[in-house]
Design a protein around this motif. Structure first.
Motif: not given
Length: 625
Positions: A410-424, A445-454
């Motif tokens: 099942i492919e759920l609808p894409i979710k949008y947030a205005p900022t990176e902080e709100e998205k996380l 995640t797209r990068s090593i840095a992003k994986s560590e932020i998440v």
């Protein structure tokens, strides 16, 4: 003959071969090999060849190829790229074209994305090939030249495209050295000239099957394979100083004021104000005597590196060295280096030792290497979106192979947030909710840095999890093996997007299967689809959810920083549907830019090679970078 007409014939022969003993199977292989070497008509061998492999697989592995795998094997025998969804058994399917093409006795290569997969797949399929009387070899990074030669002598050889390419370059250099020795000294011994092929490890190119074909033939196409040799060290210190001064100065230069940036060609050009700033910038004493044109060139390269190459995304710093990370796979690209001074500029940016004491000894692009094979095929989970490029550049069609069981993802609808902080924050809320249900979750995640932020966000909300990126490569097999277990949460770069098979048990199936989260849209839709393909394998349930925000880097890649910043001012005004359309447009634009850049690269490489040959030079060995 069409697959639907051929499959009943294969199954009838399969029933016959299941009655054969091992010696009879080997004799049948010898008969097919004789036919292959006599007339070379692949179509006439397919039915019997596929039936033999199916029977051998059933005996040794207790697995008989499904109809869709036979269809995929037929497509590859005909030189196509077979698009097969994850979990559909590409490893087993590959035995079909590998066996049929190896019957000619000229060798067949299977190129995978890393040493681990090459060794795993070779050892897994070895009993099948051996039962039919074929030998199998595998190439690993640490092997000696003699060990490699023995592996290439086998009927079938597994390895990585990188190792196959580097061996080709080393062979090419060794043959030139041998020819020069024979010319000057009349042969190695007794005045008898040695055959140039005698110093090679490779056999003459015959057939190559490329796993993850879109990653290797498209995503990696812009990075050439290079082996280096000792260069002239007379001006080493001055060049090192120039790289370092340029790297330290790059942040001072502003886009559109000091330089123009061509996104399609990824090229920086200084403006008159930029060249004035170069002249005004204080320089160390040891740069005395360096011409302004050379300084402009180094500054432009340093600016490109400063703005386009990011640590923990494009590369990592490991043991004082810059190591490339392949964004498409999330894996370390051992032994690869950027050319034209980019690698040295990154070393200067990161303040590690600048390796200016090497010169290009031999170089070849993946496109040029695979074009030497008269027979080529591929397989991947995502090829259809690149059908035009496969056809135009490599002359390969794409065959979309149906799944063995009806997909339930099942492919759920894409979710949008205005900022990176709100998205996380949104991701954290959803992860906690799904985690409480007991479903396993894979967060891409797209990068090593992003994986560590998440990872930090999950830690703050008390969700236990594993992290899989290029820093934890030694735990890859363990993390992937456990990723489908109940209540498991895994944060991963694109390492989890290719070549991994996440299995779930019956309890997890009842809960809804694996849930996959994409934390942002990639520059290539194929990479997104590879991530989503980790769930819903072989008819299993599963779901995927993509999150985007106005601060995602894709907008800058497509439209440039200034336009992206203007668009972001409307982040809280415009609705979700607008942003989804904008991101899809941005992704299409970047994909088109990359496609054009690959076409330009291929054209330039062909023109350069043609000019070098006209001058009596070797396009592979005679490089003047």
């Amino acid at each position: 003959m069409q697959a639907r007409l051929l499959i009943p014939k294969i199954k009838k022969l399969y029933d016959k071969y299941m009655e054969y003993d091992a010696d009879q199977l080997k004799k049948e292989t010898l008969d097919l090999g004789f036919e292959s070497r006599t007339h070379g008509n692949i179509e006439a061998l397919v039915a019997r060849g596929f039936a033999l492999v199916r029977a051998a697989s059933m005996r040794e592995l207790q697995m008989a190829h499904y109809d869709v795998q036979l269809t995929g094997g037929l497509a590859m025998c005909r030189g196509h790229v077979a698009e097969m969804r994850t979990g559909e058994g590409k490893t087993l399917t590959a035995t079909l074209p590998m066996f049929v093409r190896a019957l000619a006795g000229e060798g067949a290569l299977l190129a995978t994305s890393n040493d681990y997969l090459a060794y795993r797949d070779a050892m897994w399929m070895k009993p099948v090939y051996n039962l039919l009387g074929l030998s199998i070899g595998v190439i690993q990074t640490e092997m000696s030249r003699e060990q490699r030669r023995e592996s290439y002598k086998c009927d079938i050889t597994y390895g990585t495209m990188k190792e196959f390419g580097f061996d080709f370059l080393r062979d090419h250099a060794a043959r030139r050295e041998q020819q020069q020795r024979d010319f000057y000294y009349g042969g190695a011994s007794g005045g008898v000239a040695q055959s140039p092929m005698a110093v090679s490890v490779h056999r003459k190119p015959h057939f190559i099957l490329i796993d993850e074909a879109d990653s290797i033939l498209i995503d990696d196409a812009r990075t050439p394979l290079i082996i280096s040799s000792a260069g002239d060290d007379s001006s080493q210190q001055q060049e090192t100083s120039l790289y370092q001064w340029s790297a330290d100065s790059a942040p001072k230069f502003e886009e559109d004021l000091h330089y123009w940036y061509d996104r399609e060609r990824r090229k920086v050009d200084l403006t008159p104000e930029g060249t004035a700033l170069v002249r005004e910038t204080v320089k160390p004493r040891d740069l005395a005597g360096i011409g302004l044109l050379q300084m402009y060139d180094f500054i432009e390269r340093a600016i490109q590196v400063y703005r386009d190459y990011k640590t923990d995304r494009d590369y990592v710093v490991r043991d004082g060295e810059i190591v490339i990370v392949d964004e498409a796979t999330g894996r370390i690209s051992e032994g690869r280096r950027w050319s034209r001074g980019i690698h040295q500029a990154i070393e200067a940016k990161e303040h590690v030792k600048v390796s200016v004491d090497t010169a290009t000894h031999a170089k070849i692009t993946v496109q040029s290497f695979v074009s030497r094979f008269p027979h080529m095929a591929g397989m991947t989970g995502t090829a259809w979106t690149s059908v035009r490029e496969f056809k135009k550049i490599y002359g390969m069609g794409v065959s979309v192979i149906p799944t063995n069981r009806k997909p339930q993802r099942i492919e759920l609808p894409i979710k949008y947030a205005p900022t990176e902080e709100e998205k996380l924050q949104q991701i954290a809320v959803d992860v906690k909710e799904i985690h409480e249900l007991g479903r396993p979750i894979l967060i891409g995640t797209r990068s090593i840095a992003k994986s560590e932020i998440v990872s930090n966000v999950l830690r703050q909300i008390g969700v236990q999890h594993d992290v899989l990126n290029a820093r934890q490569i030694e735990r890859e097999a363990e993390i992937v093996e456990n990723a489908g277990q109940k209540s498991r949460v895994t944060v991963a770069t694109n390492m989890a997007g290719r070549g991994t098979d996440i299995k779930i048990d019956d309890e997890v199936r009842e809960l809804g299967g694996l849930h996959v989260i994409g934390t942002e849209m990639h520059e290539s839709s194929r990479i997104d689809q590879q991530l989503f393909g980790r769930c819903g394998r072989q008819g299993d349930p599963g779901s995927v959810q993509l999150y985007i925000c106005a601060e995602d880097k894709l907008l800058e890649s497509a439209f440039g920083k200034q336009k992206a910043d203007r668009i972001r001012k409307t982040a809280k005004i415009r609705g979700r549907r607008y942003w989804i359309r904008l991101f899809e447009k941005a992704q299409n634009k970047v994909e088109s830019q990359h496609y054009r850049s690959r076409k330009i690269l291929m054209f330039n490489e062909k023109q350069l090679a043609k000019s070098q040959r006209e001058m009596g030079l070797d396009p592979i060995l005679d490089n003047f970078e």
